[in-house]
Design an enzyme around this catalytic site. Structure first.
Site, short mmCIF file in Angstrom:
data_model
loop_
_atom_site.label_atom_id
_atom_site.label_comp_id
_atom_site.label_asym_id
_atom_site.label_seq_id
_atom_site.Cartn_x
_atom_site.Cartn_y
_atom_site.Cartn_z
N CYS A 199 0.87 -1.18 0.00
CA CYS A 199 0.00 0.00 0.00
C CYS A 199 0.91 1.23 0.00
O CYS A 199 1.72 1.41 0.90
CB CYS A 199 -0.89 -0.02 1.24
SG CYS A 199 -1.61 1.57 1.69
N CYS A 245 0.59 3.54 3.01
CA CYS A 245 1.20 2.88 4.18
C CYS A 245 2.72 2.89 4.06
O CYS A 245 3.44 3.07 5.05
CB CYS A 245 0.70 1.44 4.30
SG CYS A 245 -1.10 1.25 4.26
#
Length: 468
Positions: free
Chosen positions: A394, A397
């Site tokens: 991600c 992230c």
């Protein structure tokens, strides 16, 4: 007849007492008690208590810190999110919109920030740019001034320094881009399951000094764990030296802090017109409730407070670096830059006034040879974790993971550079101890994340107070 009535009245009274909670039966625990009852008092390996941290952070530090982080100097962070994972190839990229990162257009970033990554002041910048250009060309030759030649050699030494705890991005790479952190906030993205577990599993299992025979509690990639494995793990942890125990607690605290952010900024509702983000108490309970996590949740929260103390201590130690007259939070806007440096110093002096700072002098003490080896192991393990961030599927992230790991790595570098900081010149370039703009931005934003977590814990306490 009178005895029968007395018996009946007594029986009804007993039923009423039991039903109303006055018959000796305790009221059921609230969700707040299950999450927070063990998160109080003194922290392990510290002389500080949770309540002191809460008061200091939530009412004295947090509001001013948030204002500083909204300034241009701290909101723009240069990062390379396209670096390949050095450990495995099968990365499943998150395709959700909330996982994406929107980089800045060139004209959105202040010129003063773009012109030099190490820029402290307009006067110093010409000299520093000459050094950077020479270093990129490998041109430490006689055509450069003697001062510039010395600076190139010193900064090359700094880049390879054994005090650096992170493998930093090459911000000169064409893949490195500026990101506005305020427009790409850390929040729940939907990135979870085996891919996310794999990242944390590699961090804990291969980089926290843990032998394979010791099983970590509540490991989602392990099966058949019970109470005996948990007891074995904590017996092993308590038997470690203070440095290795601290390493585990820092990583656990960072993990907990990230989970607090995801629970506090959760996608509650989505329509064609808007998204509603807010506190998800169910998500928070699943991660931190003492019963639902078999006692792990409160331990994680205490490790979050331990992480807070470590980063707070680093900020208190690095005050002389920022107090130097040559240092500026340079963006090109002289008025705002001066105001933000004043705010920065106010925050740092507030940090310095904290009464119960962590004492890092117990770290790497004893036999010098063994202490140096332990410090190097500590540094290399942490450096490896910074490389694992390039394996996160991600992108949002990955962005916040890289920033917070770099911020914590910078804090550790500061803690173990006390003598170098003490020997800094009052003006001019500091060759022995140096922080790049990347390190400064990540240091304060990482601490801002931990500070936000502590503040959010107060919010969750209030939300969970009436839930059973």
């Amino acid at each position: 007849m009178g005895c029968r009535w007395a018996f009946l009245i007594g029986l009804l009274g007993a039923v009423w007492l039991l039903g109303s909670g006055h018959g000796g039966q305790q009221a059921p625990e609230t969700a707040a008690q299950r999450c927070f009852c063990q998160v109080s008092g003194y922290l392990d390996d510290c002389t500080c208590d949770v309540e002191t941290i809460d008061r200091f952070n939530n009412y004295r530090l947090f509001p001013r810190l948030q204002k500083l982080l909204e300034s241009d100097y701290f909101r723009y962070y240069k990062v390379n999110l396209k670096r390949p994972c050095p450990f495995w190839n099968d990365i499943n990229q998150c395709g959700r919109r909330d996982c994406a990162v929107k980089p800045c257009q060139s004209d959105e970033v202040p010129d003063g920030i773009k012109s030099a990554s190490y820029k402290y002041s307009e006067v110093a910048n010409n000299f520093i740019e000459e050094c950077e250009q020479a270093e990129r060309l490998g041109a430490v030759d006689e055509s450069l001034s003697e001062e510039t030649q010395k600076a190139v050699l010193q900064w090359t030494k700094h880049d390879d320094s054994s005090d650096n705890f992170c493998e930093a991005d090459d911000i000169q790479s064409p893949d490195a881009e500026y990101v506005d952190l305020l427009l790409n906030p850390e929040r729940y993205t939907g990135y979870k399951g085996p891919d996310a577990w794999k990242i944390w599993n590699v961090i804990y299992e291969e980089n926290c000094f843990k032998p394979q025979t010791i099983k970590r509690p509540l490991n989602p990639l392990a099966s058949g764990q019970g109470k005996s494995e948990e007891n074995t793990f904590y017996s092993w942890l308590e038997g470690l030296c203070v440095e290795k125990r601290a390493f585990y607690r820092l990583i656990s605290g960072l993990h907990a802090s990230i989970n607090v952010h995801l629970s506090a900024r959760y996608l509650l509702q989505e329509t064609w017109l808007e998204k509603k983000w807010g506190h998800n108490v169910t998500e928070f309970q699943q991660r931190f409730d003492g019963i639902l996590t078999e006692g792990e949740g409160p331990r994680r929260l205490k490790n979050l407070y331990f992480l807070y103390l470590i980063e707070l201590r680093a900020l208190s130690k690095v005050v002389p670096f920022f107090e130097r007259p040559d240092f500026q939070l340079f963006t090109g806007n002289k008025v705002h830059d001066a105001e933000n440096k004043m705010l920065l110093l106010e925050i740092l002096h507030e940090v310095k006034s904290f009464p119960l700072h962590f004492d890092e002098n117990s770290f790497f003490a004893g036999d010098k040879k063994e202490a140096n080896k332990l410090k190097e192991d500590f540094r290399l393990h942490f450096r490896n974790i910074s490389r694992i961030m390039d394996c996160v599927g991600c992108f949002k992230c990955r962005l916040w993971g890289k920033l917070q790991i770099q911020g914590l790595g910078t804090a550790l570098k500061i803690l173990f550079s006390e003598k170098l900081i003490a020997n800094m010149p009052e003006s001019g370039p500091s060759y022995e101890f140096h922080l790049t703009r990347q390190e400064i931005v990540s240091l304060f934003n990482a601490f801002g994340r931990i500070s936000t977590s502590v503040k959010e814990l107060e919010n969750f306490r209030n939300l969970l107070q009436n839930i059973h």
